[in-house]
Design an enzyme around this catalytic site. Structure first.
Site, PDB file in Angstrom:
ATOM      1  N   HIS A  63      12.918  -2.535   7.470  1.00 44.08           N
ATOM      2  CA  HIS A  63      12.432  -3.965   7.773  1.00 44.08           C
ATOM      3  C   HIS A  63      10.986  -3.539   8.424  1.00 44.08           C
ATOM      4  O   HIS A  63      10.894  -2.659   9.368  1.00 44.08           O
ATOM      5  CB  HIS A  63      13.100  -4.590   8.644  1.00 44.08           C
ATOM      6  CG  HIS A  63      12.425  -6.013   9.090  1.00 44.08           C
ATOM      7  ND1 HIS A  63      12.871  -6.766  10.002  1.00 44.08           N
ATOM      8  CD2 HIS A  63      11.618  -6.762   8.304  1.00 44.08           C
ATOM      9  CE1 HIS A  63      12.506  -7.813  10.034  1.00 44.08           C
ATOM     10  NE2 HIS A  63      11.559  -7.915   9.214  1.00 44.08           N
ATOM     11  N   ASP A  64       9.942  -4.043   7.967  1.00 45.74           N
ATOM     12  CA  ASP A  64       8.440  -3.696   7.955  1.00 45.74           C
ATOM     13  C   ASP A  64       8.347  -3.813   9.699  1.00 45.74           C
ATOM     14  O   ASP A  64       7.511  -3.082  10.262  1.00 45.74           O
ATOM     15  CB  ASP A  64       7.403  -4.376   7.361  1.00 45.74           C
ATOM     16  CG  ASP A  64       7.663  -5.809   7.155  1.00 45.74           C
ATOM     17  OD1 ASP A  64       8.388  -6.351   7.899  1.00 45.74           O
ATOM     18  OD2 ASP A  64       6.833  -6.361   6.320  1.00 45.74           O
ATOM     19  N   THR A  65       8.930  -5.012  10.255  1.00 48.21           N
ATOM     20  CA  THR A  65       8.707  -4.957  11.765  1.00 48.21           C
ATOM     21  C   THR A  65       9.143  -3.996  12.366  1.00 48.21           C
ATOM     22  O   THR A  65       8.606  -3.409  13.543  1.00 48.21           O
ATOM     23  CB  THR A  65       9.186  -6.245  12.079  1.00 48.21           C
ATOM     24  OG1 THR A  65       8.595  -7.425  11.249  1.00 48.21           O
ATOM     25  CG2 THR A  65       8.957  -6.876  13.701  1.00 48.21           C
TER      26      THR A  65
ATOM     27  N   ARG B 114       0.748  -1.215   0.027  1.00 49.81           N
ATOM     28  CA  ARG B 114       0.048  -0.085  -0.132  1.00 49.81           C
ATOM     29  C   ARG B 114       0.880   1.443  -0.054  1.00 49.81           C
ATOM     30  O   ARG B 114       1.997   1.292   0.596  1.00 49.81           O
ATOM     31  CB  ARG B 114      -0.933  -0.121   1.174  1.00 49.81           C
ATOM     32  CG  ARG B 114      -0.546   0.423   2.415  1.00 49.81           C
ATOM     33  CD  ARG B 114       0.232  -0.686   3.324  1.00 49.81           C
ATOM     34  NE  ARG B 114      -0.782  -1.905   3.562  1.00 49.81           N
ATOM     35  CZ  ARG B 114      -0.123  -3.132   3.405  1.00 49.81           C
ATOM     36  NH1 ARG B 114       1.407  -3.369   3.605  1.00 49.81           N
ATOM     37  NH2 ARG B 114      -0.797  -4.312   3.635  1.00 49.81           N
TER      38      ARG B 114
ATOM     39  N   GLY C 182      -2.059  -6.590  10.577  1.00 50.51           N
ATOM     40  CA  GLY C 182      -3.357  -7.149  10.426  1.00 50.51           C
ATOM     41  C   GLY C 182      -4.146  -7.993  11.086  1.00 50.51           C
ATOM     42  O   GLY C 182      -5.360  -8.283  11.265  1.00 50.51           O
TER      43      GLY C 182
ATOM     44  N   ASN D 241      10.721 -15.523  15.003  1.00 51.00           N
ATOM     45  CA  ASN D 241       9.686 -15.446  13.936  1.00 51.00           C
ATOM     46  C   ASN D 241       8.727 -16.770  14.038  1.00 51.00           C
ATOM     47  O   ASN D 241       9.195 -17.848  14.156  1.00 51.00           O
ATOM     48  CB  ASN D 241      10.435 -15.556  12.443  1.00 51.00           C
ATOM     49  CG  ASN D 241      11.205 -14.511  12.102  1.00 51.00           C
ATOM     50  OD1 ASN D 241      11.726 -13.495  12.778  1.00 51.00           O
ATOM     51  ND2 ASN D 241      10.794 -14.014  10.698  1.00 51.00           N
TER      52      ASN D 241
END
Length: 486
Positions: free
Chosen positions: A246-248, A15, A416, A306
């Site tokens: 890094h999205d995290t 997005r 999400g 993870n």
């Protein structure tokens, strides 16, 4: 008020979002302000080609340009001053000396790394590797991908390696670099310094010159290329800012915690479960528990494990969709909530669940191996997957606390997965702690917050940024005991 553009690419979707932020006295009528608006969304995923899995980097670039064009046409687009890019970790593109992309990047789920780690451990024992890079064992880490890459022709002609967010940043700005939070996931960086380690780079069999300089989140990298401005219609002067790429790392910035006594679950296709620390944990127990030490914004350590995340559920839904047509996920979750507790629980991190493709039979087989009746109806499969995921989350939280000595009072579940009420309730029960769900778009919010601070719209520590998130969003609190005990 300045506008910041977040390009946020997750494992299953991407997005482009507009954001703005202000603290008291910085021009907002309310004094404190944090807003986010989606302008473009698109699917993402591994692309199978002739038995290999690839990342469609050029397709992602096309979507990023489409999103930036939507920004330019937006009523607030003229106020845009910066853009930041975050994506998943470990994957990369190889560039020739003239900056052109060599081949199509391979996806981390591609099986080319099968068995590679064992060849590495013969040269540097796994425990020693952990002391050097601090990373949990994952078979697709960049260091293993590079060794597999060396079996083919591209490394021999490559001039530069760029991780996926840095590749997109290069195409936006012309600047080649490696942002520190993502560099820390490659297995090539020293866990203590966050910079490339010569011995680890040599272990991967690549020259040090292949890797670009490392920079920290908040670095202003420069203006956008003239061709990008012309293609999108964006205003001149827009700057590319390194965020937690890094999205995290970006998601953890936007955790609305009140103090340091929190655990986090960044839950999407993957579930990243851990605590935030000042220093890495490199003990033998930490190595045995397969915990990772990745860098966060402002030099924090994201000490985490993870967990497979919602991937298994996503693949089950895709399988049912292929066989029966579109599925009503809300109805599936409601039916799963009505399934009595006490059904089978599987090891959601079993390697059998990693590859894409039909998943329901794998779940049933894993359940049968526990001695329980395998789930049959879709609602039962969903309940099995979510209970298994919640218990994996709880184990990871408990291990993070035990191994780090960092006590927690609450678990923040962002991303999400925060929309999945059943998962949140099951996780609260499994952890025996309150679960605060939201914000859903934590990654994009963290991306915007780092940009806004770099631009001067915000000041202060991560704690002050989190206070702004807490004051301007409405997370949902789930208490233990809302689902019957097993």
């Amino acid at each position: 008020m300045s506008v910041h553009v977040a390009v946020d690419l997750g494992a299953s979707s991407g997005r482009v979002m507009l954001g703005s932020a202000a603290q008291a006295g910085s021009g907002s009528s309310s004094g404190r302000h944090l807003a986010l608006e989606e302008v473009h969304r698109f699917p993402n995923g591994a692309v199978p080609v002739a038995g290999r899995l690839h990342t469609d980097a050029v397709g992602l670039w096309r979507e990023v340009l489409a999103g930036l064009g939507a920004v330019a046409r937006h009523p607030r687009g003229a106020a845009a001053v910066s853009v930041g890019v975050d994506t998943w970790a470990v994957d990369y593109g190889l560039l020739a000396a003239d900056g052109s992309l060599l081949g199509t990047p391979r996806h981390y789920r591609d099986p080319r790394t099968d068995g590679v780690a064992e060849t590495v451990f013969a040269r540097m024992p796994a425990a020693e590797l952990y002391r050097r890079n601090g990373l949990q064992h994952l078979p697709f880490t960049t260091v293993y991908q590079l060794i597999a890459e060396g079996r083919g022709p591209l490394l021999g002609v490559a001039d530069r390696l760029l991780l996926i967010p840095d590749l997109l940043g290069f195409w936006l700005s012309g600047v080649q670099g490696a942002e520190a939070t993502n560099a820390s996931t490659t297995g090539l960086a020293d866990v203590r310094t966050g910079r490339w380690a010569d011995d680890l780079v040599a272990l991967a069999g690549v020259p040090a010159s292949l890797l670009p300089p490392v920079h920290d989140p908040g670095t202003v990298l420069g203006g956008l290329r003239p061709d990008v401005l012309a293609e999108t219609g964006l205003p001149a002067g827009l700057q590319l800012v390194a965020v937690g790429s890094h999205d995290t790392a970006s998601a953890v910035v936007a955790v609305p915690a009140r103090d340091e006594r929190f655990a986090y679950i960044a839950c999407g296709t993957w579930g990243l479960v851990g605590v935030e620390l000042a220093d890495p944990v490199l003990t033998a127990d930490s190595f045995a528990a397969n915990f990772t030490n990745e860098r966060g914004v402002d030099g924090r350590i994201r000490y985490l494990r993870n967990v497979m995340g919602l991937w298994v559920l996503q693949q089950c839904v895709a399988e049912w969709t292929s066989a029966e047509g579109p599925q009503d996920l809300a109805a599936l979750l409601a039916a799963a909530a009505a399934v009595p507790t006490g059904g089978p629980v599987v090891d959601i991190d079993d390697p059998r669940f990693l590859p894409p493709g039909p998943m329901v039979a794998r779940v049933r087989a894993a359940a049968a191996e526990t001695g329980a009746r395998p789930p049959q109806e879709p609602a039962e499969v969903v309940r099995c997957v979510l209970e298994s995921l919640a218990e994996a989350f709880a184990r990871a939280v408990a291990d993070a606390v035990r191994l780090s000595g960092h006590d927690v009072d609450v678990v923040h579940l962002v991303g999400g997965g925060a929309r999945n009420e059943l998962l949140c309730r099951l996780t609260a029960d499994a952890c025996g702690l309150p679960v605060v769900a939201g914000p859903v778009e934590a990654t994009a919010l963290g991306n915007v917050l780092v940009q806004a601070r770099a631009h001067g719209d915000l000041t202060g520590s991560l704690e002050e940024l989190r206070a702004l998130v807490r004051d301007t969003t409405e997370p949902v609190r789930h208490l233990p005991g809302t689902v019957l005990a097993r």
